[in-house]
Scaffold this active site. Structure first.
Site, PDB file in Angstrom:
ATOM      1  N   ASP A  67      -7.725  23.969  10.390  1.00 37.38           N
ATOM      2  CA  ASP A  67      -6.524  23.903  11.217  1.00 37.38           C
ATOM      3  C   ASP A  67      -6.716  22.941  12.380  1.00 37.38           C
ATOM      4  O   ASP A  67      -7.816  22.433  12.618  1.00 37.38           O
ATOM      5  CB  ASP A  67      -6.133  25.297  11.727  1.00 37.38           C
ATOM      6  CG  ASP A  67      -7.349  26.145  12.120  1.00 37.38           C
ATOM      7  OD1 ASP A  67      -8.300  25.600  12.709  1.00 37.38           O
ATOM      8  OD2 ASP A  67      -7.341  27.353  11.833  1.00 37.38           O
ATOM      9  N   ASP A 136      -5.676  40.053  15.117  1.00 39.97           N
ATOM     10  CA  ASP A 136      -4.439  40.480  14.464  1.00 39.97           C
ATOM     11  C   ASP A 136      -4.466  40.238  12.956  1.00 39.97           C
ATOM     12  O   ASP A 136      -3.453  40.346  12.276  1.00 39.97           O
ATOM     13  CB  ASP A 136      -3.231  39.777  15.078  1.00 39.97           C
ATOM     14  CG  ASP A 136      -3.283  38.255  14.955  1.00 39.97           C
ATOM     15  OD1 ASP A 136      -4.243  37.736  14.360  1.00 39.97           O
ATOM     16  OD2 ASP A 136      -2.356  37.587  15.465  1.00 39.97           O
ATOM     17  N   HIS A 138      -5.315  37.346  11.381  1.00 35.57           N
ATOM     18  CA  HIS A 138      -5.023  36.006  10.870  1.00 35.57           C
ATOM     19  C   HIS A 138      -6.295  35.328  10.366  1.00 35.57           C
ATOM     20  O   HIS A 138      -7.392  35.592  10.851  1.00 35.57           O
ATOM     21  CB  HIS A 138      -4.307  35.142  11.919  1.00 35.57           C
ATOM     22  CG  HIS A 138      -5.152  34.692  13.065  1.00 35.57           C
ATOM     23  ND1 HIS A 138      -5.027  35.200  14.341  1.00 35.57           N
ATOM     24  CD2 HIS A 138      -6.131  33.752  13.154  1.00 35.57           C
ATOM     25  CE1 HIS A 138      -5.875  34.594  15.149  1.00 35.57           C
ATOM     26  NE2 HIS A 138      -6.563  33.718  14.449  1.00 35.57           N
ATOM     27  N   GLU A 143      -0.571  33.453  10.995  1.00 37.31           N
ATOM     28  CA  GLU A 143      -0.309  34.615  11.836  1.00 37.31           C
ATOM     29  C   GLU A 143       0.380  35.723  11.040  1.00 37.31           C
ATOM     30  O   GLU A 143       0.883  35.494   9.936  1.00 37.31           O
ATOM     31  CB  GLU A 143       0.582  34.195  13.013  1.00 37.31           C
ATOM     32  CG  GLU A 143      -0.002  33.114  13.911  1.00 37.31           C
ATOM     33  CD  GLU A 143      -1.091  33.614  14.843  1.00 37.31           C
ATOM     34  OE1 GLU A 143      -1.720  34.652  14.555  1.00 37.31           O
ATOM     35  OE2 GLU A 143      -1.333  32.964  15.870  1.00 37.31           O
TER      36      GLU A 143
END
Length: 261
Positions: A67, A136, A138, A143
């Protein structure tokens, strides 16, 4: 999914580096997938140490990063291209241009994402993908709510992700970009072997969902339950919510050494 619970980050790094070393010994031209973040750093330190000791070479290998932030200047120290260069690439012997990442400054974002997907495919796909996991759930910057069939694209970062990453921007959340380019979940699933590392109690909830929860876009990493060869490397703190932890320990203790991970 193989779950391996180890005593500390050094043990995790050694086992992951063994997997990379075995891959490169059999196929020097292998393609690696590189994640940034805190969890993989010990792996990169171990790989760099093995290169320095003359036991490992990346000279014929290629790599793709997961990313990149959108809009950060090319010379900003927190672009993921610069981060991965500092923590790993500059410390070993990749050939010039052998490590590629998404273009967060592209004028045509959709075209840049499509070109990145094509570059991975043209390289023959990723042989071993190193991953971390967000609090979370990811992976990459996919996400919660991300499509399980997603490909490389632009994503808006969740506020929790920006809070978590503010430590890299002098604890100023406003300095953390709001958008990124990321490989999609389906892109990650195309890798032939995924090695996911999670360290620390703050990752325990995400790990619980990853390993023992239902597959859901609410916890994007759970898609890895459908992967044909995924290894989850955990320290005790990250593993402490797993109900089957004792079984995972027993299974790994009884595993033939020749199998590796």
């Amino acid at each position: 999914m193989e779950v391996v619970i180890l005593p500390d980050p050094a043990a995790i790094a050694s086992l992951a580096a063994d997997a990379v070393g075995a891959l490169l010994a059999g196929r020097p031209t292998a393609v690696l997938g590189l994640a940034t973040g805190s969890s993989p750093v010990a792996i990169y330190d171990e790989l760099a140490a093995r290169y320095a000791a003359g036991t490992l070479s990346f000279a014929a290998a290629r790599a793709f990063t997961l990313d990149e932030y959108v809009g950060l200047p090319a010379d900003h120290p927190e672009t993921y291209r610069n981060v991965i260069d500092a923590v790993f690439v500059s410390r070993v012997d990749f050939a010039p241009g052998a490590v590629q990442g998404p273009d967060g400054l592209a004028a045509d974002i959709p075209a840049a994402c499509a070109a990145y997907e094509a570059a991975i495919a043209d390289a023959g796909g990723v042989d071993l993908q190193i991953l971390g996991i967000g609090t979370d759930g990811h992976i990459g910057f996919n996400e919660p709510g991300s499509s399980l069939a997603s490909r490389t694209r632009i994503k808006t970062l969740a506020r929790q992700t920006r809070i978590d990453n503010a430590r890299f921007f002098d604890d100023d959340i406003d300095a953390v970009p709001t958008h990124c380019l990321t490989q999609g979940l389906a892109t990650i699933m195309d890798a032939r072997h995924v090695v996911l590392v999670a360290i620390g109690e703050n990752k325990a909830e995400a790990v619980e969902h990853l390993v023992e929860g239902p597959v859901s876009a609410r916890w994007p990493a759970t898609i890895l339950q459908h992967h044909r060869h995924v290894t989850v490397l955990l320290d005790e703190d990250a593993a402490h919510r797993l109900q089957l932890a004792d079984y995972y320990r027993e299974a790994y203790r009884g595993k033939p050494k020749w199998q590796g991970i």
